[in-house]
Enzyme design. Structure first.
Site, PDB file in Angstrom:
ATOM      1  N   GLY A  75       0.819  -1.208   0.000  1.00 43.89           N
ATOM      2  CA  GLY A  75       0.000   0.000   0.000  1.00 43.89           C
ATOM      3  C   GLY A  75       0.850   1.254   0.000  1.00 43.89           C
ATOM      4  O   GLY A  75       0.636   2.170   0.794  1.00 43.89           O
ATOM      5  N   SER A  79       1.493   3.494  -2.621  1.00 48.62           N
ATOM      6  CA  SER A  79       1.323   4.490  -3.685  1.00 48.62           C
ATOM      7  C   SER A  79       0.987   5.869  -3.137  1.00 48.62           C
ATOM      8  O   SER A  79       1.247   6.886  -3.791  1.00 48.62           O
ATOM      9  CB  SER A  79       0.228   4.044  -4.665  1.00 48.62           C
ATOM     10  OG  SER A  79      -1.004   3.877  -3.996  1.00 48.62           O
ATOM     11  N   ILE A  93       0.543   6.934   4.166  1.00 46.48           N
ATOM     12  CA  ILE A  93       1.554   6.430   5.096  1.00 46.48           C
ATOM     13  C   ILE A  93       2.579   5.570   4.380  1.00 46.48           C
ATOM     14  O   ILE A  93       3.782   5.671   4.633  1.00 46.48           O
ATOM     15  CB  ILE A  93       0.874   5.633   6.233  1.00 46.48           C
ATOM     16  CG1 ILE A  93       0.020   6.553   7.102  1.00 46.48           C
ATOM     17  CG2 ILE A  93       1.916   4.912   7.082  1.00 46.48           C
ATOM     18  CD1 ILE A  93      -0.853   5.812   8.101  1.00 46.48           C
ATOM     19  N   GLY A  94       2.117   4.701   3.486  1.00 43.93           N
ATOM     20  CA  GLY A  94       3.034   3.804   2.788  1.00 43.93           C
ATOM     21  C   GLY A  94       4.046   4.550   1.956  1.00 43.93           C
ATOM     22  O   GLY A  94       5.252   4.259   2.003  1.00 43.93           O
ATOM     23  N   SER A 127      -5.122   0.547  13.612  1.00 45.96           N
ATOM     24  CA  SER A 127      -5.850   1.804  13.749  1.00 45.96           C
ATOM     25  C   SER A 127      -6.307   1.912  15.197  1.00 45.96           C
ATOM     26  O   SER A 127      -6.373   0.903  15.915  1.00 45.96           O
ATOM     27  CB  SER A 127      -7.073   1.792  12.823  1.00 45.96           C
ATOM     28  OG  SER A 127      -7.989   2.819  13.138  1.00 45.96           O
ATOM     29  N   TYR A 172     -15.229  -1.959   9.336  1.00 44.05           N
ATOM     30  CA  TYR A 172     -13.817  -1.578   9.349  1.00 44.05           C
ATOM     31  C   TYR A 172     -13.171  -1.930  10.686  1.00 44.05           C
ATOM     32  O   TYR A 172     -12.091  -2.533  10.727  1.00 44.05           O
ATOM     33  CB  TYR A 172     -13.689  -0.078   9.080  1.00 44.05           C
ATOM     34  CG  TYR A 172     -12.284   0.456   9.237  1.00 44.05           C
ATOM     35  CD1 TYR A 172     -11.316   0.201   8.270  1.00 44.05           C
ATOM     36  CD2 TYR A 172     -11.931   1.217  10.344  1.00 44.05           C
ATOM     37  CE1 TYR A 172     -10.024   0.692   8.406  1.00 44.05           C
ATOM     38  CE2 TYR A 172     -10.641   1.721  10.486  1.00 44.05           C
ATOM     39  CZ  TYR A 172      -9.694   1.448   9.515  1.00 44.05           C
ATOM     40  OH  TYR A 172      -8.416   1.937   9.667  1.00 44.05           O
TER      41      TYR A 172
END
Length: 279
Positions: free
Chosen positions: A9, A11, A14-15, A134, A147
């Site tokens: 992840g 792109s 955080i990544g 999270s 979620y």
């Protein structure tokens, strides 16, 4: 020889911020994205940063990246299982397909990634697995139950691995627990709501109206992805790695009632390890 990190992840958000932070410090970074050619062109001036095609819902895609790292590097020092997305619908509103999609990425994606990378991490001699959870992995929240359920699952997975990965494989395990972040993540969540009928005129509307109003009021200045990347940088250099780490004071305050007795999670893991493994 520099260290090697693989980030899913990567792109945006955080990544990407973490990929840039580590690459600029001389680490070799394999940054997983769905559009590596585009991202490599955007960041072509960055040394040490290698964007790779990686779809965490496809075990074959994950394995191809792990095989690439194995061929080029021989081992892996840090795995950052960061890929995930939010979902703002009540359980009573959500199509079954959406529920599966959330879990395919947020839960099974993490499982597949760790499972594929484990042999390569073991070759490092000392390694570290970090997964983006999270505050919603510790505290259930209205209209976020799907979620939150996915992040609660990630918490259970990583906490369980932490009970034996360190003594057995010399691999530390940490859950990264941010609150609201100024990334495309929130835009994507709200974009999905807008693209699937918007705020529905049903019995849940008063709840979601109240939730979104309070969310926007609380998060006028959300944390930046760059500041989370800084937490990641500090985390991998800690002598004693926590099982859990929040990324801001606001996130810490939000979950205080859940973690006050064991903020890092280490006490609980060490106790479980002693009781169940006599280690």
């Amino acid at each position: 020889m520099g260290k090697i990190i693989c980030i899913t992840g990567a792109s945006t958000g955080i990544g990407l911020a973490t990929a840039l932070r580590f690459a600029r410090e001389g680490w070799t970074v394999y940054a997983g994205t769905r559009n590596p050619a585009r991202d490599q062109e955007l960041y072509r001036k960055e040394n040490n940063l290698h964007f790779v095609q990686l779809e965490v819902t496809d075990p074959a895609s994950i394995q191809s990246v792990i095989d690439l790292i194995s061929d080029e590097q021989g081992s892996l020092d840090v795995l950052f299982a960061n890929a995930g997305f939010g979902y703002l619908r009540a359980l009573g509103q959500a199509p079954v397909e959406d529920i599966h999609r959330v879990f395919d990425t947020n839960v099974y994606g993490v499982m597949h990634t760790i499972r594929a990378a484990l042999p390569l991490l073991q070759r490092s001699g000392y390694a570290h697995i970090v997964a983006t959870s999270s505050v919603g992995g510790l505290v259930g929240q209205p209209m976020n139950e799907i979620y939150c359920a996915s992040k609660f699952a990630v918490e259970g997975l990583l906490e369980s691995l932490a009970t034996y990965y360190k003594p057995q494989f010399n691999i530390d395990v940490t859950l990264l627990e941010p609150g609201a972040i100024a990334t495309e993540f929130t835009k994507t969540v709200m974009g999905h709501v807008a693209g699937t009928g918007g705020i529905l005129e049903d019995e849940y509307k008063p709840v979601i109206d109240a939730y979104t109003a309070a969310f926007l009021q609380r998060n006028v200045k959300p944390q930046t992805p760059e500041s989370v990347a800084e937490v990641m940088w500090e985390l991998v250099h800690m002598e004693t790695k926590p099982v859990r780490i929040r990324t801001s004071e606001r996130a810490e305050a939000f979950v205080a009632h859940k973690v006050s007795a064991d903020p890092t999670g280490l006490d609980g893991v060490l106790s479980t390890r002693k009781i169940q493994l006599n280690m």
